[in-house]
Scaffold this motif. Sequence first.
Motif, PDB file in Angstrom:
ATOM      1  N   TYR A 215     178.443 -28.650  12.319  1.00 53.56           N
ATOM      2  CA  TYR A 215     177.803 -29.875  11.716  1.00 53.56           C
ATOM      3  C   TYR A 215     176.497 -29.592  10.927  1.00 53.56           C
ATOM      4  O   TYR A 215     176.373 -30.077  10.016  1.00 53.56           O
ATOM      5  N   ARG A 216     175.619 -28.601  11.375  1.00 53.80           N
ATOM      6  CA  ARG A 216     174.531 -28.097  10.316  1.00 53.80           C
ATOM      7  C   ARG A 216     175.137 -27.566   8.980  1.00 53.80           C
ATOM      8  O   ARG A 216     174.618 -27.625   8.063  1.00 53.80           O
ATOM      9  N   PHE A 217     175.945 -26.726   9.001  1.00 55.23           N
ATOM     10  CA  PHE A 217     176.662 -26.051   7.917  1.00 55.23           C
ATOM     11  C   PHE A 217     176.891 -27.082   6.820  1.00 55.23           C
ATOM     12  O   PHE A 217     176.759 -27.177   5.846  1.00 55.23           O
ATOM     13  N   LEU A 218     178.006 -27.921   7.434  1.00 56.69           N
ATOM     14  CA  LEU A 218     178.451 -28.928   6.576  1.00 56.69           C
ATOM     15  C   LEU A 218     177.475 -30.051   5.914  1.00 56.69           C
ATOM     16  O   LEU A 218     177.610 -30.432   4.919  1.00 56.69           O
ATOM     17  N   LYS A 219     176.402 -30.150   6.734  1.00 52.85           N
ATOM     18  CA  LYS A 219     175.661 -31.090   6.209  1.00 52.85           C
ATOM     19  C   LYS A 219     174.785 -30.632   5.285  1.00 52.85           C
ATOM     20  O   LYS A 219     174.439 -31.196   4.105  1.00 52.85           O
ATOM     21  N   LYS A 220     174.335 -29.317   5.466  1.00 55.20           N
ATOM     22  CA  LYS A 220     173.682 -28.509   4.180  1.00 55.20           C
ATOM     23  C   LYS A 220     174.318 -28.395   2.974  1.00 55.20           C
ATOM     24  O   LYS A 220     173.899 -28.635   1.844  1.00 55.20           O
ATOM     25  N   ILE A 221     175.710 -27.899   3.126  1.00 51.89           N
ATOM     26  CA  ILE A 221     176.565 -27.919   2.022  1.00 51.89           C
ATOM     27  C   ILE A 221     176.825 -29.284   1.267  1.00 51.89           C
ATOM     28  O   ILE A 221     176.585 -29.273   0.200  1.00 51.89           O
ATOM     29  N   TYR A 222     176.852 -30.117   2.221  1.00 55.68           N
ATOM     30  CA  TYR A 222     177.244 -31.861   1.595  1.00 55.68           C
ATOM     31  C   TYR A 222     175.945 -32.481   0.860  1.00 55.68           C
ATOM     32  O   TYR A 222     176.015 -32.555  -0.290  1.00 55.68           O
ATOM     33  N   ARG A 223     174.836 -32.049   1.336  1.00 59.37           N
ATOM     34  CA  ARG A 223     173.479 -32.522   0.552  1.00 59.37           C
ATOM     35  C   ARG A 223     173.402 -31.624  -0.528  1.00 59.37           C
ATOM     36  O   ARG A 223     172.730 -32.379  -1.669  1.00 59.37           O
ATOM     37  N   THR A 224     173.667 -30.315  -0.445  1.00 55.18           N
ATOM     38  CA  THR A 224     173.384 -29.587  -1.907  1.00 55.18           C
ATOM     39  C   THR A 224     174.142 -29.908  -2.979  1.00 55.18           C
ATOM     40  O   THR A 224     173.923 -30.064  -4.065  1.00 55.18           O
ATOM     41  N   ALA A 225     175.559 -30.269  -2.579  1.00 53.66           N
ATOM     42  CA  ALA A 225     176.619 -30.383  -3.346  1.00 53.66           C
ATOM     43  C   ALA A 225     176.363 -31.770  -4.076  1.00 53.66           C
ATOM     44  O   ALA A 225     176.558 -31.909  -5.338  1.00 53.66           O
ATOM     45  N   LEU A 226     175.851 -32.853  -3.372  1.00 54.58           N
ATOM     46  CA  LEU A 226     175.606 -34.051  -4.086  1.00 54.58           C
ATOM     47  C   LEU A 226     174.384 -33.822  -4.809  1.00 54.58           C
ATOM     48  O   LEU A 226     174.426 -34.553  -5.975  1.00 54.58           O
ATOM     49  N   PHE A 227     173.346 -33.254  -4.833  1.00 54.95           N
ATOM     50  CA  PHE A 227     172.136 -32.888  -5.587  1.00 54.95           C
ATOM     51  C   PHE A 227     172.775 -32.249  -6.746  1.00 54.95           C
ATOM     52  O   PHE A 227     172.484 -32.829  -8.017  1.00 54.95           O
ATOM     53  N   LEU A 228     173.651 -31.297  -6.746  1.00 49.79           N
ATOM     54  CA  LEU A 228     174.008 -30.501  -7.926  1.00 49.79           C
ATOM     55  C   LEU A 228     174.927 -31.567  -8.786  1.00 49.79           C
ATOM     56  O   LEU A 228     175.073 -31.345  -9.951  1.00 49.79           O
ATOM     57  N   ALA A 229     175.665 -32.195  -8.125  1.00 46.36           N
ATOM     58  CA  ALA A 229     176.907 -33.158  -8.835  1.00 46.36           C
ATOM     59  C   ALA A 229     175.616 -34.173  -9.543  1.00 46.36           C
ATOM     60  O   ALA A 229     176.340 -34.505 -10.811  1.00 46.36           O
ATOM     61  N   ILE A 230     174.891 -34.592  -9.024  1.00 44.52           N
ATOM     62  CA  ILE A 230     173.791 -35.699  -9.935  1.00 44.52           C
ATOM     63  C   ILE A 230     173.478 -35.011 -11.007  1.00 44.52           C
ATOM     64  O   ILE A 230     173.422 -35.509 -12.243  1.00 44.52           O
ATOM     65  N   LEU A 231     173.035 -33.778 -10.949  1.00 44.61           N
ATOM     66  CA  LEU A 231     172.342 -32.976 -12.194  1.00 44.61           C
ATOM     67  C   LEU A 231     173.415 -32.633 -13.166  1.00 44.61           C
ATOM     68  O   LEU A 231     173.284 -32.757 -14.456  1.00 44.61           O
ATOM     69  N   ILE A 232     174.661 -32.370 -12.661  1.00 39.35           N
ATOM     70  CA  ILE A 232     175.838 -32.269 -13.540  1.00 39.35           C
ATOM     71  C   ILE A 232     176.202 -33.543 -14.493  1.00 39.35           C
ATOM     72  O   ILE A 232     176.586 -33.553 -15.465  1.00 39.35           O
TER      73      ILE A 232
ATOM     74  N   PHE B  24     179.236 -36.431  12.576  1.00 39.48           N
ATOM     75  CA  PHE B  24     179.031 -35.562  11.105  1.00 39.48           C
ATOM     76  C   PHE B  24     177.977 -36.633  10.228  1.00 39.48           C
ATOM     77  O   PHE B  24     176.876 -36.320   9.789  1.00 39.48           O
ATOM     78  N   TYR B  25     178.362 -37.982   9.893  1.00 39.26           N
ATOM     79  CA  TYR B  25     177.694 -38.872   9.050  1.00 39.26           C
ATOM     80  C   TYR B  25     176.263 -39.286   9.519  1.00 39.26           C
ATOM     81  O   TYR B  25     175.500 -39.708   8.863  1.00 39.26           O
ATOM     82  N   ARG B  26     176.363 -39.221  10.858  1.00 43.44           N
ATOM     83  CA  ARG B  26     175.057 -39.536  11.681  1.00 43.44           C
ATOM     84  C   ARG B  26     174.045 -38.815  11.366  1.00 43.44           C
ATOM     85  O   ARG B  26     173.009 -38.674  10.988  1.00 43.44           O
ATOM     86  N   ARG B  27     174.497 -37.238  11.583  1.00 48.61           N
ATOM     87  CA  ARG B  27     173.723 -36.161  11.265  1.00 48.61           C
ATOM     88  C   ARG B  27     173.237 -35.929   9.571  1.00 48.61           C
ATOM     89  O   ARG B  27     172.073 -35.593   9.458  1.00 48.61           O
ATOM     90  N   ALA B  28     174.206 -36.142   8.761  1.00 44.30           N
ATOM     91  CA  ALA B  28     173.977 -36.121   7.274  1.00 44.30           C
ATOM     92  C   ALA B  28     173.108 -36.927   7.017  1.00 44.30           C
ATOM     93  O   ALA B  28     172.234 -36.827   6.074  1.00 44.30           O
ATOM     94  N   PHE B  29     172.999 -38.177   7.516  1.00 43.65           N
ATOM     95  CA  PHE B  29     172.259 -39.316   6.819  1.00 43.65           C
ATOM     96  C   PHE B  29     171.173 -39.845   7.820  1.00 43.65           C
ATOM     97  O   PHE B  29     170.276 -40.756   7.418  1.00 43.65           O
ATOM     98  N   GLY B  30     171.340 -39.633   9.102  1.00 44.25           N
ATOM     99  CA  GLY B  30     170.370 -40.101  10.012  1.00 44.25           C
ATOM    100  C   GLY B  30     169.059 -39.429  10.198  1.00 44.25           C
ATOM    101  O   GLY B  30     169.091 -38.104  10.274  1.00 44.25           O
TER     102      GLY B  30
END
Length: 438
Positions: A297-314, A427-433
């Motif tokens: 859960y921790r690994f996927l949360k960090k990947i997901y947040r980082t990917a979203l940030f980079l996608a916004i920049l792209i 997962f989504y509770r951890r990702a955005f909670g």
Amino acid sequence: MLERFTSLSFSQLIRHKSIQNFIFLLFIQSSNILISLMVMPLLIQSIGVDQFGLVSLAISVILIANVFVGFGYNLSGPREVALNQKDQQALSDILSNVIFSKLLLATVATLCLAVAILGFDLFPEYQVILIYSLLMLFSEATLPVWFFQGLEKMKLVSVANVFSKLLYLLGIVLFVQAPEDAKWVNFFFGGSALLINFFLLAYVHIELGIRLYHPSLGRIFRSYRNNIYLFLSALTSHISTNGGIVILSFFASAPVLGMYSLAERVSMVLRMFPTIIIQAVFPNASKLYQNDRESFYRFLKKIYRTALFLAILITISTYVMAPVIVKVLAKSQMQESIAFLRILAFVPLFGTINIANMVLILVMDQKKILFNSSWIFCFYMIITASVLSYLFNGIGLAYSLLSTELVIFAVCSVLIHKKKPDIFNEFYRRAFGSHYSG
């Protein structure tokens, strides 16, 4: 270690296996694009625009056949390898089964196309080119990228890919000089890849001690049965990705089609970003899901947040730079292409929103969810693309593709929540909670 992932030094970060997977997969795709850009003007100059178009048509047919040859093994294979990284016998079983299963499918596809050409006289304008292109089916069958991806050792295969493309480029420069040489273009592409694949398989056998043997037909057919949903999902994804321009061709003029094609090619390159992220992380994610759910859960949360940030920049960069991108590629300012590209700039961002869902589907081995979601969004894309292209031409198609990405996320979310509500909610509770900010 995963808890401190974002605070690692640069040297430590680039040694992380998932980061290396992403870098080398990105390197493979980038080198493929670069070689394609180098080859295109050479081919147009040597064989002419007409023959170049026929070569492209032959590639389109082979790409569809390659979906059949791949049969979902490029998704199931890395997961199986990742879960058995330290078991040589299991790795031998997996490699042998996948390679020979794909070789059998390549043989079937070759026979079917040969019958279509020689027996039914299909593809009349480019039959010879297509026959010489059949070698590409066997290069797809023997391609072991999925195996190295599962091992999380992508360095060798990325270098091998560059050598393959350079051999292809050398063949074009030396032997393709006139329109009658057009048949050799795809032959060199398939032949160079096949040769490099043999070297990679030899390395796997000699250096890694992985045996390659002929599995029983029973085992091969069982693997087909297990992968049928992945194959159908890949087929619908191919239709969804490549079908839009075909639909637009029924409603738009040739100039509009050309201007939209330019913008779409740029967006398809950018759309590789979420795909590469998924391919890079899910081998490690599969191991963590099986062995340490908390770390997963921790690994996927960090990947997901980082990917979203980079996608916004792209997305922001592409939107702002759209006039420059179009001018560089088209050598002129085509306002309609700029408008198309600014809409399609949001494709990588909307595609990235679904990264976590796709990783969850893959690590849980939920092939049926992947299948059901693929067909739903494929039908949605065909219907909306047809209606909006008819009403608004290229602008309508661009908005159809954007909405399809959001529908993919919504459908996957609903299906995962229905099948595995505890994992989805956790997962989504951890990702955005805020409670799980660590």
